[in-house]
Design a protein around this motif. Sequence first.
Motif, mmCIF file in Angstrom:
data_model
loop_
_atom_site.group_PDB
_atom_site.id
_atom_site.type_symbol
_atom_site.label_atom_id
_atom_site.label_comp_id
_atom_site.label_asym_id
_atom_site.label_seq_id
_atom_site.Cartn_x
_atom_site.Cartn_y
_atom_site.Cartn_z
ATOM 1 N N SER A 367 0.753 -1.285 0.059
ATOM 2 C CA SER A 367 -0.027 0.100 0.110
ATOM 3 C C SER A 367 0.872 1.174 -0.172
ATOM 4 C CB SER A 367 -1.115 -0.024 1.224
ATOM 5 O OG SER A 367 -0.252 -0.057 2.391
ATOM 6 N N ASP A 368 2.167 1.120 0.051
ATOM 7 C CA ASP A 368 3.134 2.360 0.205
ATOM 8 C C ASP A 368 3.278 2.985 -1.167
ATOM 9 O OD1 ASP A 368 3.336 1.851 2.862
ATOM 10 O OD2 ASP A 368 5.275 1.153 2.857
ATOM 11 N N TYR A 369 2.821 2.121 -2.409
ATOM 12 C CA TYR A 369 3.156 2.575 -3.615
ATOM 13 C C TYR A 369 2.297 1.912 -4.426
ATOM 14 C CZ TYR A 369 6.419 -1.163 -3.131
ATOM 15 O OH TYR A 369 6.773 -2.596 -2.844
ATOM 16 N N THR A 370 2.243 2.238 -5.733
ATOM 17 C CA THR A 370 1.593 1.742 -6.815
ATOM 18 C C THR A 370 1.951 0.312 -7.338
ATOM 19 O OG1 THR A 370 0.427 3.692 -7.380
ATOM 20 C CG2 THR A 370 -0.027 1.842 -8.836
ATOM 21 N N LYS A 566 -4.197 4.637 -13.957
ATOM 22 C CA LYS A 566 -5.306 5.048 -12.785
ATOM 23 C C LYS A 566 -6.564 4.496 -13.337
ATOM 24 C CE LYS A 566 -6.735 8.909 -10.417
ATOM 25 N NZ LYS A 566 -6.789 10.396 -10.479
ATOM 26 N N VAL A 576 -7.972 3.589 -4.820
ATOM 27 C CA VAL A 576 -7.253 4.009 -3.695
ATOM 28 C C VAL A 576 -5.787 3.685 -3.683
ATOM 29 C CG1 VAL A 576 -7.716 2.177 -2.020
ATOM 30 C CG2 VAL A 576 -7.133 4.303 -1.054
ATOM 31 N N ASP A 577 -5.478 2.743 -4.357
ATOM 32 C CA ASP A 577 -4.326 1.979 -4.696
ATOM 33 C C ASP A 577 -3.265 2.975 -5.460
ATOM 34 O OD1 ASP A 577 -4.800 0.255 -2.997
ATOM 35 O OD2 ASP A 577 -4.860 -1.353 -4.152
ATOM 36 N N TYR A 578 -3.869 3.695 -6.418
ATOM 37 C CA TYR A 578 -3.156 4.632 -7.312
ATOM 38 C C TYR A 578 -2.600 5.616 -6.816
ATOM 39 C CZ TYR A 578 -1.373 7.277 -11.343
ATOM 40 O OH TYR A 578 -0.612 7.946 -12.125
ATOM 41 N N LYS A 579 -1.254 5.664 -6.533
ATOM 42 C CA LYS A 579 -0.424 6.740 -5.779
ATOM 43 C C LYS A 579 0.734 7.057 -6.638
ATOM 44 C CE LYS A 579 -1.434 4.821 -1.268
ATOM 45 N NZ LYS A 579 -1.952 3.634 -1.649
ATOM 46 N N GLU A 580 0.876 8.329 -6.942
ATOM 47 C CA GLU A 580 2.049 9.008 -7.332
ATOM 48 C C GLU A 580 3.059 9.508 -6.370
ATOM 49 O OE1 GLU A 580 1.227 11.913 -10.557
ATOM 50 O OE2 GLU A 580 0.026 10.181 -11.633
ATOM 51 N N SER A 581 4.296 9.414 -6.705
ATOM 52 C CA SER A 581 5.275 9.971 -5.524
ATOM 53 C C SER A 581 6.335 10.547 -6.309
ATOM 54 C CB SER A 581 5.761 8.792 -4.798
ATOM 55 O OG SER A 581 6.899 9.048 -3.784
#
Length: 728
Positions: A367-370, A566, A576-581
């Motif tokens: 869950s920390d990243y996609t 996405k 909710v699992d789509y995360k950019e960093s």
Amino acid sequence: MTSKAQVRAEWTGFQESRPYGPKYDLRTDFVMVYGISSDLPQRIEGWKKAGYTIHLMTGVSWGEYQDYLYGRFDGREHWDEAQTDRSGNHLLHGKDVPYMVPTIAFAEYLASHIKLAIDYGVEAIHLEEPEFWAASGYSEAFKREWLNYYGEDWIPPHSSPDAQYRASKLKAAMYYRALDRLCSQMKEYSLVTYGRTVRFYVPTHSLINYTQWRIISPEALLVSMPGCDGFIAQIWTGTARTPNVYKGLRRERTFETAYLEYGIMQELTRGTGREMWFLHDPIEDNPRYSWSDYRKNYRSTVVASLLHPEVKKYEVCPWPRRVFEGSYPTEDGQGKETIPGDYATVLLTVMNMLRDMHNHEEEAKASDYTSGVGLCLSNSAMYQRGDVVLGEEQLGDAVKYDGTSSAEELDDKQKELLDWSAFYGLALPLVKAGIPLRPVQLDNILTFPGYLDGYRVLLLSYEFMKPEHPGIHQSIGQWVREGGILIYVGDGSDPFHSVSEWWNRENSRRSYSRPEEHLFESLGLGRSPEEGEHAVGSGSVLFFKENPAVLSRTDEGAVRVRNAVKRSLEIRGETVDYKESSTLHIRRGPYVITHVLDETEADRAVVIEGMFIDLFEADLPVRRSVELKAGEDSLLYDLNYSAQEQGESGILASSSRIRDELADANKLSFVSESPEHVTVSTRLRVPSEPSRVTAGEQAATFEYDGESGTVLVRYPGVPEGIVVSVEY
């Protein structure tokens, strides 16, 4: 008979063609003595006396093989086996060192030398860089091989996409044949003659690099070779700094390219049980850069490699003599200088840290990243990188770029030929958004059941590669029906769609003009679905009818790629699992590894809070916070982690190999091994400020940090080891 279980741990190693030297004795587990010259026994003996497990490495496509070329080996000259371009020029690695066509006769020549190495007692053989240039295919030897393989007269590879594709497939098959023959023949020789098992490895560039540099190699074919025990991923600044295009700008992107290169090599062996070492190089083959340039790019490649946690073995340096004794341009370009002392110390810190990496697993939550996003890549990408005549287009000079010079020295036409934007147009938008994209070895899908398990979204295009077997589509179809989301990008414009392959053979019951037609039909969508989203079982297909190279040219193209991923997760109900960093990062035990991405909208600095040892600094400073600007890398040792794990005292980090560590209430001692004339830094956790520190018979300098409860000790390197004693 030696079994694999009896082989000594070989977590780190290096290759060197020179005799043993204390200034470049890196104190790794093994050394690959390079080359099969007449002084091989003496070189082996020198390194063996220094305590190393001995491997042999030699070039399988080039080397000092003049005795073979000029007929001294078997009475016949073999220059007709040198790789040759369409102008009749030999493709050379040096004077009288051509890249070879791997004929059976050449394999027998190599076997005669490898037998000698086995006679001398080496435990493993590395046959490096099976490379066949796409620009080649015009030698008499290759024409003979074409006739034997295809049963018809040779066709000039540049005459059509089909001829180029067929020539490239033959080139890969020839090197597979040569390696398979050598590995199995020499393993039998060792067992019959000595009752001893010899291991065989193939050091090779990544599929990404070979494709971009227009080189053909067996790559994924080697996974099915019984005699091949594993690989070295030859990735370094020279491969990773090859310019690519993102948002219309062509420039070097060392970190991102290295990240993708290490990624495809991790995928090559994932789940196979084969060994893999990741290579780093503190400099590179191009000697015209400064130490500061080498240092920055080295950091990027090390961090990129550590972000792939399934690989835990490393070749820490090729050619350490050229690193620790060579001279390179000064910053002002007015002279040359040897390696700065602090850089030498940092290199040894990193090399010894790498040997500890196998003790630690990745500590991160999905869950920390996609997670679960892959981009498919096949061996066939190499097959369509050669020159072809299309309509009235005139060919320029054949391009042979190998990283020994700057890509900027090429003319515009040559830069265009090195372009591989169809791949990078899909890859870079995701990596630049902090999404840990994995290149997926498409060829492995059929070979290893469950290979796609763990992937949620796959990107695929046949505009820069082709599927080599129709069964691949059945496996992809099953994966989609079970809930996977496939993003297909392609407009059918690639001229290599017309090559004579399984999807369009005339005698086939069903013939397709392009391979994606078979893919779509296998998915139940018909041969030519409309653009857009299509439900397939529990999964979906997102079809974008455009060439992926177009996506590399604009900001909008990059956004389209990210939005497609996405949307794919939205379809799965996992928005909710789509995360950019702004970073790509990982924790492996106490090690915190971070790269801050540039070319983002913010390009802002990132601050990491805690208490760390900075492993990229020579004096191993304790940091309470670390600020990284866009494009920067860090490698940190988390002191809070070690306090929980190690208790009151112990060695935390060192630019030396540590052995014979002993501790009691008032004293800690250990033996420290490191190259000669290098200043060693070692940071230890101690219960109180030391009263006395010695290295050998001399007092050693030390600095105590009360807040962290650690002490830094510095002393001269000694290859055979120096006893360090810390009294409280």
